[in-house]
Design a protein around this motif. Structure first.
Motif, mmCIF file in Angstrom:
data_model
loop_
_atom_site.group_PDB
_atom_site.id
_atom_site.type_symbol
_atom_site.label_atom_id
_atom_site.label_comp_id
_atom_site.label_asym_id
_atom_site.label_seq_id
_atom_site.Cartn_x
_atom_site.Cartn_y
_atom_site.Cartn_z
ATOM 1 N N LEU A 1 18.217 41.081 67.038
ATOM 2 C CA LEU A 1 16.724 41.733 66.969
ATOM 3 C C LEU A 1 15.938 42.419 65.703
ATOM 4 N N ILE A 2 15.522 42.849 65.620
ATOM 5 C CA ILE A 2 14.330 42.478 64.650
ATOM 6 C C ILE A 2 13.494 43.869 64.571
ATOM 7 N N CYS A 3 13.610 45.018 63.979
ATOM 8 C CA CYS A 3 12.279 46.180 63.825
ATOM 9 C C CYS A 3 12.097 46.322 63.278
ATOM 10 N N ASP A 4 10.752 46.709 63.629
ATOM 11 C CA ASP A 4 9.499 46.803 61.861
ATOM 12 C C ASP A 4 9.645 48.680 62.455
ATOM 13 N N TYR B 1 9.724 45.290 68.044
ATOM 14 C CA TYR B 1 10.986 44.981 67.304
ATOM 15 C C TYR B 1 10.533 43.104 68.161
ATOM 16 N N ASP B 2 11.938 42.269 67.905
ATOM 17 C CA ASP B 2 11.493 40.916 68.134
ATOM 18 C C ASP B 2 13.030 40.727 68.472
ATOM 19 N N LEU C 1 15.669 52.896 69.662
ATOM 20 C CA LEU C 1 15.196 52.581 68.095
ATOM 21 C C LEU C 1 14.508 53.743 68.071
ATOM 22 N N GLU D 1 18.222 44.883 61.117
ATOM 23 C CA GLU D 1 19.032 43.900 62.056
ATOM 24 C C GLU D 1 19.303 44.453 62.554
ATOM 25 N N GLN E 1 12.613 48.987 58.344
ATOM 26 C CA GLN E 1 13.181 47.638 59.079
ATOM 27 C C GLN E 1 14.552 47.123 59.156
ATOM 28 N N HIS F 1 13.993 50.039 73.004
ATOM 29 C CA HIS F 1 13.117 50.178 72.818
ATOM 30 C C HIS F 1 13.465 51.992 72.776
#
Length: 139
Positions: free
Chosen positions: A33-36, A43-44, A69, A86, A84, A66
């Protein structure tokens, strides 16, 4: 006494990793999971499928990850904010990397930068993205 923000973040990361493992682990041994956190929370999620890595669409309207986060973003004091996150889940364990503004290159939003990040976790396997509907870019 208010709970320390680090404990809140740790608890949220644990719960996010459990959520991802429950949702995707039947198909995979590892999940990224990559969150900006720059603007809002986006996130992706990438799932290892053996010969390739598959991008997963997420529905943020009904998504525990979500919400967690969001809790992380607002639990961290401004003096410790990161840009960010990860989160990597493999074999029932998770690891995280917090990326601060000074550590991010100007190309961070580029597809090449995102792919390089995914490759750093899964190796240089092809990344498969879902097909877009034909009229997606029609204005």
């Amino acid at each position: 006494m208010m709970e320390d923000w680090r404990n809140v973040v740790a608890d949220c990361l644990h719960d996010i990793s459990q959520c991802l493992a429950t949702k995707y682990n039947k198909e995979s041994g590892s999940i990224l999971l990559i969150c900006d956190f720059e603007v809002g929370i986006g996130y992706d999620v990438f799932v290892d499928k053996g010969e390739f890595v598959e991008y997963q669409n997420s529905d943020r309207r009904d998504d525990l990850a979500h919400d967690l986060l969001f809790d992380i973003k607002y639990a961290v004091p401004m003096t410790h904010q990161f840009e960010q996150l990860e989160l990597f889940v493999r074999d029932g364990k998770f690891s995280t990397k917090l990326v601060f503004l000074e550590d991010i290159g100007s190309d961070r939003r580029s597809a090449a930068a995102r792919d390089a990040m995914v490759f750093s976790y899964f190796g240089e396997k092809p990344i498969v993205y879902p097909e877009m509907p034909e009229d997606h870019w029609t204005l």
